[in-house]
Write an enzyme that holds these catalytic residues in place. Structure first.
Site, PDB file in Angstrom:
ATOM      1  N   GLU A   1      -5.641 -13.712   0.661  1.00 45.07           N
ATOM      2  CA  GLU A   1      -6.586 -13.160  -0.324  1.00 45.07           C
ATOM      3  C   GLU A   1      -7.064 -11.782   0.114  1.00 45.07           C
ATOM      4  O   GLU A   1      -7.241 -11.530   1.302  1.00 45.07           O
ATOM      5  CB  GLU A   1      -7.828 -14.054  -0.447  1.00 45.07           C
ATOM      6  CG  GLU A   1      -7.535 -15.511  -0.719  1.00 45.07           C
ATOM      7  CD  GLU A   1      -8.757 -16.383  -0.474  1.00 45.07           C
ATOM      8  OE1 GLU A   1      -9.832 -16.067  -1.014  1.00 45.07           O
ATOM      9  OE2 GLU A   1      -8.629 -17.379   0.269  1.00 45.07           O
TER      10      GLU A   1
ATOM     11  N   CYS B   1       0.393  33.235  28.156  1.00 46.09           N
ATOM     12  CA  CYS B   1       0.909  34.530  28.620  1.00 46.09           C
ATOM     13  C   CYS B   1       0.093  35.131  29.763  1.00 46.09           C
ATOM     14  O   CYS B   1       0.486  36.151  30.338  1.00 46.09           O
ATOM     15  CB  CYS B   1       0.972  35.514  27.455  1.00 46.09           C
ATOM     16  SG  CYS B   1      -0.667  36.036  26.849  1.00 46.09           S
TER      17      CYS B   1
ATOM     18  N   CYS C   1       1.829  37.739  22.784  1.00 40.53           N
ATOM     19  CA  CYS C   1       1.792  36.378  23.342  1.00 40.53           C
ATOM     20  C   CYS C   1       2.866  35.514  22.687  1.00 40.53           C
ATOM     21  O   CYS C   1       2.924  35.400  21.457  1.00 40.53           O
ATOM     22  CB  CYS C   1       0.419  35.757  23.119  1.00 40.53           C
ATOM     23  SG  CYS C   1       0.271  34.079  23.770  1.00 40.53           S
TER      24      CYS C   1
ATOM     25  N   ASP D   1     -15.164  -6.224   0.375  1.00 39.18           N
ATOM     26  CA  ASP D   1     -16.231  -5.701   1.220  1.00 39.18           C
ATOM     27  C   ASP D   1     -17.524  -5.722   0.405  1.00 39.18           C
ATOM     28  O   ASP D   1     -17.968  -4.717  -0.136  1.00 39.18           O
ATOM     29  CB  ASP D   1     -15.889  -4.275   1.653  1.00 39.18           C
ATOM     30  CG  ASP D   1     -16.684  -3.852   2.881  1.00 39.18           C
ATOM     31  OD1 ASP D   1     -17.412  -4.698   3.420  1.00 39.18           O
ATOM     32  OD2 ASP D   1     -16.578  -2.694   3.290  1.00 39.18           O
TER      33      ASP D   1
ATOM     34  N   TYR E   1     -14.032 -17.494  -3.984  1.00 41.61           N
ATOM     35  CA  TYR E   1     -12.982 -17.667  -2.980  1.00 41.61           C
ATOM     36  C   TYR E   1     -12.945 -19.068  -2.365  1.00 41.61           C
ATOM     37  O   TYR E   1     -12.054 -19.372  -1.580  1.00 41.61           O
ATOM     38  CB  TYR E   1     -13.078 -16.602  -1.873  1.00 41.61           C
ATOM     39  CG  TYR E   1     -14.377 -16.554  -1.088  1.00 41.61           C
ATOM     40  CD1 TYR E   1     -14.791 -17.608  -0.277  1.00 41.61           C
ATOM     41  CD2 TYR E   1     -15.177 -15.416  -1.115  1.00 41.61           C
ATOM     42  CE1 TYR E   1     -15.964 -17.554   0.450  1.00 41.61           C
ATOM     43  CE2 TYR E   1     -16.357 -15.341  -0.385  1.00 41.61           C
ATOM     44  CZ  TYR E   1     -16.744 -16.412   0.395  1.00 41.61           C
ATOM     45  OH  TYR E   1     -17.903 -16.356   1.124  1.00 41.61           O
TER      46      TYR E   1
ATOM     47  N   CYS F   1      -5.344  33.553  29.037  1.00 43.51           N
ATOM     48  CA  CYS F   1      -4.501  32.781  28.122  1.00 43.51           C
ATOM     49  C   CYS F   1      -3.589  31.855  28.919  1.00 43.51           C
ATOM     50  O   CYS F   1      -2.880  32.323  29.830  1.00 43.51           O
ATOM     51  CB  CYS F   1      -3.663  33.722  27.260  1.00 43.51           C
ATOM     52  SG  CYS F   1      -2.463  32.842  26.216  1.00 43.51           S
TER      53      CYS F   1
ATOM     54  N   CYS G   1      -6.816  34.693  22.510  1.00 42.68           N
ATOM     55  CA  CYS G   1      -5.936  35.531  23.326  1.00 42.68           C
ATOM     56  C   CYS G   1      -5.740  36.827  22.546  1.00 42.68           C
ATOM     57  O   CYS G   1      -5.330  36.794  21.374  1.00 42.68           O
ATOM     58  CB  CYS G   1      -4.591  34.846  23.551  1.00 42.68           C
ATOM     59  SG  CYS G   1      -3.342  35.943  24.286  1.00 42.68           S
TER      60      CYS G   1
ATOM     61  N   LYS H   1      -7.577  -7.323   9.227  1.00 44.85           N
ATOM     62  CA  LYS H   1      -8.263  -6.138   8.703  1.00 44.85           C
ATOM     63  C   LYS H   1      -7.420  -4.869   8.851  1.00 44.85           C
ATOM     64  O   LYS H   1      -6.582  -4.764   9.750  1.00 44.85           O
ATOM     65  CB  LYS H   1      -9.608  -5.963   9.403  1.00 44.85           C
ATOM     66  CG  LYS H   1     -10.575  -7.113   9.122  1.00 44.85           C
ATOM     67  CD  LYS H   1     -11.941  -6.880   9.712  1.00 44.85           C
ATOM     68  CE  LYS H   1     -12.761  -5.939   8.889  1.00 44.85           C
ATOM     69  NZ  LYS H   1     -14.165  -5.871   9.334  1.00 44.85           N
TER      70      LYS H   1
ATOM     71  N   LYS I   1      -9.624  -9.243   1.113  1.00 46.68           N
ATOM     72  CA  LYS I   1     -10.954  -9.394   1.718  1.00 46.68           C
ATOM     73  C   LYS I   1     -11.895  -8.347   1.115  1.00 46.68           C
ATOM     74  O   LYS I   1     -11.839  -7.169   1.467  1.00 46.68           O
ATOM     75  CB  LYS I   1     -10.884  -9.239   3.230  1.00 46.68           C
ATOM     76  CG  LYS I   1     -12.219  -9.513   3.919  1.00 46.68           C
ATOM     77  CD  LYS I   1     -12.097  -9.398   5.429  1.00 46.68           C
ATOM     78  CE  LYS I   1     -13.432  -9.700   6.095  1.00 46.68           C
ATOM     79  NZ  LYS I   1     -14.487  -8.751   5.718  1.00 46.68           N
TER      80      LYS I   1
END
Length: 693
Positions: free
Chosen positions: A114, A430, A459, A118, A247, A427, A454, A333, A116
């Site tokens: 089934e 580089c 680079c 909430d 249910y 950096c 940088c 779940k 579920k």
């Protein structure tokens, strides 16, 4: 009419209204319109007002009645309303089956699965078919009497339905193992005590409407349903339009399985979820779980998993209870969007603009259905704000398909050997100079972050990331050219700029790892097919600092052609809506750079066709700024954005006092609440579609 005729008319109206309630809520097959049904109810109401001696508690007019309560009385349940054990993956589901099979090795294990819901669990007790009490779950043993509020829910019958003879025989034909005599005896008049347990919930549609009214803002439909069912005034509950799915059935109809119980609930007028399904084994359970998981965002209610129940009732009872949970059922779940894990170390990645981003490596955690080991910390400002250290237990969250981020630190769990996170002085790629820059995204100084960049234009990582951005979906959308292939092409010096992609040959690609003739041919063809591109996508593909998708679209609409953008001065650019001084300066600097001018000449040399924007005469949304939040059902987010732009409107990613309209879809985020707070106009998807027509 004489009194006897009035009485007969009232009884007929009650039966007819109840029949249509059953058709609408339980079978989902309405035969008449809502207005026609309202008309029948109105006639019944007028007759009862004239002849109050004929009013009975099961009349549809009695769903809302009486004065508001001062408090709720306590109700002791006939048997405990138990909770469930949660699991989150198939291995845990299989382990559960192994455990229960050990307790009953000779048992036949099949299942009923089934959705579920909430929502809020509730118990309905009927005496001789009439609803007598309705209560919340409470602590499992004692709940609160919310009978008057439950009566306001249209899907809950005030009197149970006696099914027709052909329905009874059809049921017995399908479920042959049931005790037929006992079933016929119980179903014919529904005498004695019948308890129904189920879930009260609020649809997403009603939840949005409720929050839009602004009388009280609820965090989610579950909280809204719980708050509504505990109102002391039933009229308020009635206005909340709650719903109910049954249910469980606590009464002996001679049935043997949980599946049969659900079908009996349906026969006697109790709505249950139409997606619930019988499963022979765990393979079918897993298939159902995956199927619902794919659809769950489209349902008009919140759900958080699948309840798997041992189908045979005798076997279910034999397995017993451990703690507060029956052994014979499990809540399978869906993984949450937040999880806790331990931060192990930090790597600094360099992006196409040169920004250094701290990326955390963590102990693996289940998040949103996947195993994650990395999360972003955004920038040094975020590290400082969180106060996070190496070794900390952190909460990570995931929104959509983006990389998870570290949300917060659980400080009490910090180990003694936790280490500070070192911010790079050079950096990491580089070795070049790095500098701090303030983000431009917020005018609120408290929200402004400091990003590390940088500044070396040569680079290597910036070069690679720039090309990866260039081929991405929202730019040139060259299929098959992913990050690893681009890195190989740059490493082997086959390309040094995005323009070099358009001179690649099949033989160039075949030297790369994992490439065969066909795969190389496919990529060359994909590159060729990408040569025609819109102006907005082309501007976005260039990777100009601070120029994202929306700014690129704005520039395209404003200037119409690439040359117009390239030749515009800073002042002209600043006059464009949503482009400030920093962005205008970045655009001007980009197109003034000789290296970038050469790049654009190369694009044209290799046959790139950049479209022009022809602004239509009818621009009804011109000058208006839109923000979209939540999922849309009948149109994609990108389609909605395109339509707004085509009609002259602008798109913004954040809500501010300059926003004209917020379009709200399913599960809207904080933008929705901010819009309400600022008094910004809000429209749902249906209203939005009318607007753009």
């Amino acid at each position: 009419m004489i009194k006897q005729e009035v009485k007969e008319r009232i009884e007929k109206l009650k039966k007819e209204v109840e029949r249509h309630r059953y058709l609408y809520h339980v079978l989902d097959k309405p035969k008449i319109s809502d207005s026609a049904l309202d008309s029948l109810k109105h006639e019944l109401y007028k007759l009862e007002q004239q002849y109050p001696e004929f009013i009975t508690s099961d009349s549809p007019t009695q769903r809302v009645g009486g004065k508001a309560l001062s408090k709720f009385n306590k109700v002791e349940h006939s048997s405990r309303m138990l909770s469930m054990e949660d699991i989150f993956n198939f291995e845990e589901l299989r382990a559960w089956q192994t455990r229960i099979k050990k307790l009953s090795p000779s048992g036949h294990f099949d299942y009923y699965a089934e959705i579920k819901m909430d929502g809020l669990s509730a118990s309905l007790v009927y005496e001789d078919g009439m609803l007598k009490t309705g209560a919340t779950r409470g602590d499992g043993r004692v709940g609160e009497d919310v009978m008057q509020n439950l009566k306001t829910i249209e899907s809950i019958p005030l009197r149970l339905r006696v099914p027709k003879t052909n329905e009874v025989e059809s049921f017995l034909k399908k479920y042959r193992d049931i005790d037929k005599d006992k079933f016929r005896g119980k179903i014919k008049d529904l005498s004695g005590r019948i308890e129904v347990r189920g879930e009260v919930f609020m649809s997403n549609r009603v939840f949005k409407m409720l929050n839009k009214k602004g009388e009280q803002v609820f965090a989610n439909p579950r909280n809204a349903a719980a708050g509504s069912i505990r109102q002391l005034d039933p009229k308020i509950t009635a206005s909340r339009q709650l719903d109910f799915f049954g249910y469980d059935l606590l009464a002996d109809f001679g049935h043997n399985t949980h599946e049969e119980a659900h079908q009996i609930l349906k026969l006697i007028g109790i709505k249950n979820n139409p997606y619930n399904i019988y499963c022979k084994g765990l393979k079918e359970v897993s298939g159902f779980y995956k199927q619902i998981g794919k659809k769950r965002k489209k349902f008009d209610y919140w759900l958080d998993g699948v309840v798997v129940t041992v189908n045979n009732i005798k076997l279910f009872k034999k397995l017993g209870v451990v703690g507060k949970a029956p052994r014979g059922l499990i809540a399978y779940k869906y993984p949450g969007e937040e999880a806790t894990t331990k931060l192990l170390h930090i790597d600094w990645q360099v992006g196409r603009t040169g920004a250094l981003t701290p990326v955390a490596t963590m102990e693996s955690a289940q998040l949103g259905g996947t195993t994650v080991t990395h999360a972003t910390l955004h920038n040094p400002s975020e590290i400082k704000r969180l106060g996070v250290k190496i070794g900390d237990t952190v909460i990570i969250e995931k929104a959509g398909d983006i990389i998870p981020k570290v949300k917060s630190v659980i400080s009490p769990l910090r180990p003694k050997n936790a280490k500070e996170i070192n911010i790079p002085r050079k950096c990491p790629i580089c070795g070049g100079e790095v500098k701090y820059k303030t983000t431009k995204k917020s005018t609120n100084k408290k929200e402004m972050g400091v990003i590390l960049y940088c500044v070396d234009k040569n680079c290597f990582r910036k070069e690679v990331q720039g090309i990866i951005h260039f081929v991405s979906k929202k730019a040139f959308n060259i299929e098959g050219l992913g990050k690893k292939i681009v890195e190989q092409l740059v490493n082997k010096k086959l390309i040094t700029s995005p323009a070099d992609l358009f001179k690649l040959r099949k033989s160039d690609l075949q030297v790369l790892d994992g490439f065969a003739e066909k795969s190389a041919e496919n990529i060359v063809e994909a590159i060729k097919n990408s040569k025609k591109i819109s102006l907005a996508r082309f501007i976005y593909a260039l990777g100009i600092p601070s120029v994202g998708e929306e700014t690129a679209n704005t520039l395209a609409r404003c200037f119409g052609k690439l040359e117009g953008v390239m030749e515009a001065g800073v002042e002209a650019l600043e006059r464009v809506e949503d482009i400030g001084g920093v962005v205008a300066k970045n655009i001007k600097e980009y197109f003034s750079d000789e290296k970038n001018k050469k790049l654009i000449r190369d694009f044209k040399k290799f046959g790139i066709e950049i479209g022009r924007v022809h602004i239509g005469y009818h621009q009804p949304l011109e000058g208006k700024t839109f923000v979209l939040t939540g999922g849309l059902d009948t149109i994609t987010r990108d389609e909605a954005k395109k339509k707004i732009r085509d009609l002259g409107g602008n798109i913004s990613s954040s809500v501010s006092k300059n926003t004209d309209l917020v379009i709200v879809g399913a599960d809207p985020g904080s933008k929705y609440n901010k819009a309400k707070k600022l008094g910004i106009k809000i429209k749902d998807e249906k209203e939005f579609l009318k607007l753009i027509k």
